[in-house]
Motif scaffolding. Structure first.
Motif, mmCIF file in Angstrom:
data_model
loop_
_atom_site.group_PDB
_atom_site.id
_atom_site.type_symbol
_atom_site.label_atom_id
_atom_site.label_comp_id
_atom_site.label_asym_id
_atom_site.label_seq_id
_atom_site.Cartn_x
_atom_site.Cartn_y
_atom_site.Cartn_z
ATOM 1 N N ARG A 128 0.832 -1.206 0.000
ATOM 2 C CA ARG A 128 0.000 0.000 0.000
ATOM 3 C C ARG A 128 0.866 1.256 0.000
ATOM 4 O O ARG A 128 0.575 2.222 -0.722
ATOM 5 C CB ARG A 128 -0.921 0.002 1.214
ATOM 6 C CG ARG A 128 -2.030 -1.022 1.180
ATOM 7 C CD ARG A 128 -3.106 -0.733 0.169
ATOM 8 N NE ARG A 128 -3.723 0.563 0.316
ATOM 9 C CZ ARG A 128 -4.956 0.845 -0.093
ATOM 10 N NH1 ARG A 128 -5.720 -0.119 -0.628
ATOM 11 N NH2 ARG A 128 -5.436 2.057 0.031
ATOM 12 N N GLU A 178 -2.123 1.415 -3.784
ATOM 13 C CA GLU A 178 -3.322 0.640 -4.101
ATOM 14 C C GLU A 178 -3.288 -0.703 -3.392
ATOM 15 O O GLU A 178 -2.263 -1.121 -2.867
ATOM 16 C CB GLU A 178 -3.463 0.441 -5.609
ATOM 17 C CG GLU A 178 -2.363 -0.382 -6.243
ATOM 18 C CD GLU A 178 -2.586 -0.591 -7.732
ATOM 19 O OE1 GLU A 178 -3.693 -0.292 -8.216
ATOM 20 O OE2 GLU A 178 -1.655 -1.054 -8.397
ATOM 21 N N SER A 179 -4.421 -1.374 -3.405
ATOM 22 C CA SER A 179 -4.536 -2.659 -2.729
ATOM 23 C C SER A 179 -3.740 -3.732 -3.462
ATOM 24 O O SER A 179 -3.714 -3.753 -4.702
ATOM 25 C CB SER A 179 -6.009 -3.070 -2.660
ATOM 26 O OG SER A 179 -6.132 -4.422 -2.249
#
Length: 305
Positions: free
Chosen positions: A63, A68-69
């Motif tokens: 992250r 982002e995931s």
């Protein structure tokens, strides 16, 4: 657009790759010290808590690095990430099973076949050439490990031997998968392997009747190993894999075998035999010789899946 890479920058990338992968081996080598400090927990319980902390650690790292995931990255990268994750779980579980069902000496010697498997897989799958110096270094490294275990004895079970070979193959597949997917971010595949490992260890604990809860000290040590010994080590290994051929990756990671006995001697006074010291010296020569030998040729381009 095609980017041009100068020889000096390529050499610098190779040096950093060697440093990162060797540092990963150093971190991995502390597993014996960590397990010696465990009081009551058994292997599957240790692996469960280690996988939980590793997965959480990698989630935060991914992250912070990408914003982002990791799940989004896994979906985008596709099959290479899944193969790498599953193969790493196979390497972990096969290694544990083999040590439980055969002598440690036999298991370690079979683990050392991973460089051969990685070299063959890299040649077949990636069309990646293997230098003669690397083949010689692999042979020397295997000879060093043979010296290390020559004075040990124990029963050899077929299932344990097959599991050790399966573990070596799993790590070889993981190594080659990292090379195959090097144009993308492969850290999420390590995160995915942690999720897979949690499922596997929970199932083993459930069906074998092992309690999930363990002591506070054992839990803390196990989770610390997940962050520092496994998580950080795999991050360094993943970063280093971008600039090193598959055979060199597996060979450099053998630093784990050399340094493992050293840490327990330094901190716990557990002595090593003469064969272990001699074999470790041979192994160090193989690692250093391969890293320093000749000029590195740039590997052929790899098409991302």
């Amino acid at each position: 657009m095609t980017a041009l890479t100068s020889p000096s920058s390529a050499a610098g990338a190779h040096r950093f790759g060697v440093l990162f992968v060797f540092a990963a081996g150093v971190l991995w080598s502390t597993v014996g010290l960590g397990i010696r400090m465990i009081e009551d927990a058994v292997v599957w319980q240790i692996l469960l808590y280690r996988s939980i902390s590793m997965t959480l650690f990698l989630y935060v790292v991914i992250r912070l690095r990408s914003g982002e995931s990791p799940f989004a990255q896994i979906r985008r990268m596709g099959v290479a990430s899944v193969i790498a994750g599953l193969s790493l779980v196979a390497a972990f579980s096969g290694g544990i099973y083999s040590i439980q069902h055969t002598s440690v000496a036999n298991a370690m010697l079979l683990f050392a076949t991973a460089p051969f498997m990685a070299a063959v897989l890299g040649w077949i799958v990636l069309r990646e050439p293997v230098r003669i110096a690397t083949w010689i270094a692999i042979a020397i490294a295997i000879g060093g490990i043979a010296i290390m275990v020559a004075d040990k004895s124990g029963s050899v079970a077929l299932n344990g031997s097959l599991a050790a070979l399966g573990s070596a193959f799993g790590f070889a597949v993981f190594t080659v998968s990292l090379r195959w997917g090097r144009t993308g971010e492969m850290l999420p595949s390590v995160f995915l392997s942690g999720l897979f490992a949690i499922v596997v260890t929970l199932a083993v604990c459930k069906f074998s009747g092992l309690p999930i809860a363990i002591g506070a000290q054992d839990g803390a040590i196990s989770m610390g190993m997940g962050v520092f010994q496994v998580g950080a080590g795999l991050i360094l290994y993943t970063l280093g894999s971008r600039s090193l051929p598959a055979a060199e990756l597996a060979l450099l990671s053998l630093a784990e075998v050399l340094l493992g006995p050293f840490w327990v001697w330094l901190f716990l006074g557990e002595t090593a035999s003469l064969n272990t010291l001699l074999g470790g010296a041979v192994l160090l020569v193989a690692i250093a010789g391969n890293a320093l030998s000749g000029k590195r040729r740039k590997p052929p381009p790899i098409t991302a899946p």
